[in-house]
Design a protein around this motif. Sequence first.
Motif, mmCIF file in Angstrom:
data_model
loop_
_atom_site.group_PDB
_atom_site.id
_atom_site.type_symbol
_atom_site.label_atom_id
_atom_site.label_comp_id
_atom_site.label_asym_id
_atom_site.label_seq_id
_atom_site.Cartn_x
_atom_site.Cartn_y
_atom_site.Cartn_z
ATOM 1 N N UNK A 138 0.674 -1.433 -0.107
ATOM 2 C CA UNK A 138 0.144 -0.024 -0.271
ATOM 3 C C UNK A 138 0.730 1.321 -0.121
ATOM 4 N N UNK A 139 1.575 1.307 0.878
ATOM 5 C CA UNK A 139 2.774 2.205 0.532
ATOM 6 C C UNK A 139 3.574 3.256 -0.488
ATOM 7 N N UNK A 140 3.757 1.257 -0.847
ATOM 8 C CA UNK A 140 4.285 2.118 -2.883
ATOM 9 C C UNK A 140 3.300 2.372 -3.982
ATOM 10 N N UNK A 141 2.167 1.732 -3.764
ATOM 11 C CA UNK A 141 1.126 2.005 -4.074
ATOM 12 C C UNK A 141 0.681 3.420 -4.203
ATOM 13 N N UNK A 142 0.496 3.567 -3.045
ATOM 14 C CA UNK A 142 0.617 5.248 -2.246
ATOM 15 C C UNK A 142 1.745 6.092 -2.286
ATOM 16 N N UNK A 143 2.212 6.116 -2.897
ATOM 17 C CA UNK A 143 3.731 7.169 -3.091
ATOM 18 C C UNK A 143 3.475 8.241 -2.491
ATOM 19 N N UNK A 144 4.137 8.808 -1.077
ATOM 20 C CA UNK A 144 3.985 10.257 -0.682
ATOM 21 C C UNK A 144 3.215 11.214 -0.360
ATOM 22 N N UNK A 145 1.669 9.552 0.248
ATOM 23 C CA UNK A 145 0.404 10.681 0.597
ATOM 24 C C UNK A 145 1.204 10.253 1.999
ATOM 25 N N UNK A 146 -0.540 10.923 2.535
ATOM 26 C CA UNK A 146 -0.102 10.951 4.284
ATOM 27 C C UNK A 146 0.015 8.434 4.933
ATOM 28 N N UNK A 147 -0.748 8.043 4.140
ATOM 29 C CA UNK A 147 -0.907 6.178 4.189
ATOM 30 C C UNK A 147 1.111 5.810 4.194
ATOM 31 N N UNK A 148 1.843 6.532 3.548
ATOM 32 C CA UNK A 148 3.086 6.113 3.059
ATOM 33 C C UNK A 148 4.153 6.552 4.110
ATOM 34 N N UNK A 149 3.477 7.770 4.256
ATOM 35 C CA UNK A 149 4.518 8.757 5.643
ATOM 36 C C UNK A 149 4.323 7.813 6.067
ATOM 37 N N UNK A 150 3.211 8.390 7.110
ATOM 38 C CA UNK A 150 2.867 7.009 8.698
ATOM 39 C C UNK A 150 3.118 5.675 8.962
ATOM 40 N N UNK A 151 3.053 5.285 7.662
ATOM 41 C CA UNK A 151 2.997 3.623 7.830
ATOM 42 C C UNK A 151 4.531 3.695 7.736
ATOM 43 N N UNK A 152 5.670 4.262 6.548
ATOM 44 C CA UNK A 152 6.929 4.090 7.316
ATOM 45 C C UNK A 152 7.553 4.711 8.359
ATOM 46 N N UNK A 153 6.986 5.723 9.357
ATOM 47 C CA UNK A 153 6.797 6.660 10.557
ATOM 48 C C UNK A 153 7.027 5.127 11.399
ATOM 49 N N UNK A 154 5.616 4.352 11.714
ATOM 50 C CA UNK A 154 5.739 3.240 12.476
ATOM 51 C C UNK A 154 6.271 2.200 12.639
ATOM 52 N N UNK A 155 7.009 1.762 11.147
ATOM 53 C CA UNK A 155 7.944 0.987 10.803
ATOM 54 C C UNK A 155 9.122 1.070 10.854
ATOM 55 N N UNK A 156 9.702 2.267 10.745
ATOM 56 C CA UNK A 156 10.761 2.293 11.858
ATOM 57 C C UNK A 156 10.956 3.075 12.964
ATOM 58 N N UNK A 157 9.998 2.866 13.693
ATOM 59 C CA UNK A 157 9.777 3.045 15.567
ATOM 60 C C UNK A 157 9.607 1.191 15.317
ATOM 61 N N UNK A 158 9.436 0.462 14.763
ATOM 62 C CA UNK A 158 9.458 -1.099 14.989
ATOM 63 C C UNK A 158 10.629 -1.002 14.979
ATOM 64 N N UNK A 159 11.471 -0.859 14.041
ATOM 65 C CA UNK A 159 12.794 -1.449 13.335
ATOM 66 C C UNK A 159 14.059 -0.466 14.632
ATOM 67 N N UNK A 160 14.036 0.355 15.306
ATOM 68 C CA UNK A 160 13.860 0.776 16.347
ATOM 69 C C UNK A 160 13.852 0.263 17.743
ATOM 70 N N UNK A 161 12.975 0.587 17.362
ATOM 71 C CA UNK A 161 12.761 -0.609 19.388
ATOM 72 C C UNK A 161 13.261 -1.875 19.845
#
Length: 332
Positions: A138-161
């Motif tokens: 979904x992030x790839x299909x909606x690149x640059x949208x609010x969904x894409x940015x939100x999903x990648x922020x959550x993913x970054x948190x998941x990798x970091x924590x």
Amino acid sequence: MLAYLIRRLFAAAVMLVVIVLVVFSIFFLFPKWAGVDVALSFVGKQADPAAVEGVRQKLGLDEPIYFQAWEFFKGIFAGRTYSGGGDVTQCAAPCFGYSFRTEQAVWPVLTDRLPVTLGLALGAAVLWLIFGLAAGVLSALKRGTLWDRSAMIVALAGVSLPIYFTGMLSLAVFVFGLNWFKGEYVPLEDSFTGWFGGMILPWVTLAFLYAAMYARITRATMLEVLGEDYIRTARAKGLREKTVIGKHAMRSTMTPILTMLGMDLGALIGGAILTETTFSLPGLGQAVLNAIKTQDLPIILGVVLITSLAVLVANLVVDVLYAVIDPRVRLS
């Protein structure tokens, strides 16, 4: 396809022999070269000299190194007899060693804990594949949208924590705070609902970390695939977007995902130490942690072998799946 499977099985068999020899070298040959008394490592530094000598005779450490390697390899497939000083101990196949501290064969100890680790790894894998792939696509299909940015922020948190932080946080909130879960492990044979309820938090905690990584990899791979010529050709031919994404783009995207899955799942079968320790799960991870604390070398050796074999089998399955999803593998 059959020739490909035969080649992969032969390669797996050769790799199995190499793994056994490497594990033997790590635990028996290299310490000897370094001047470490292997027998003393097996029974502990506080053992009396008679006990150390007895273990040395039982393990055949006074025999030539090639004979020790053969006995170690043969014991995995045909069992082994430990004899020395008139004392005989039988270790049935597969013999992954014998703990002279607990006076138990290693394999039964590990098989008692293996179902817990398998349940944890497989349950978490289902969750991280579903949510990680869905979020990445979904992030790839909606690149640059609010969904894409939100999903990648959550993913970054998941990798970091780290897992011990998210695990303790989930225990504090859902067990001690909201009291939604009991927070204790219940064997599957005792109660399915109790087992399922006790595994939800470990599954989610472990899956959160891996789903984040899979989402990022899926997004990056999908964006690359969507720019390929054959995807533009498929769209130009008038194929529905669902067909272009589901039938063509996803098959290419799954190749690196399968590679990661084989490595991750194989390694987790060897024990998710942090997750099992945080949630007090009696799996292989907790077993090897306890073995490290007590310096129970045979248990550590057995877990290393199981982990190596699990990674080998998982990668063999992945190679077969490669041939299923990618015809180029079958034709190469």
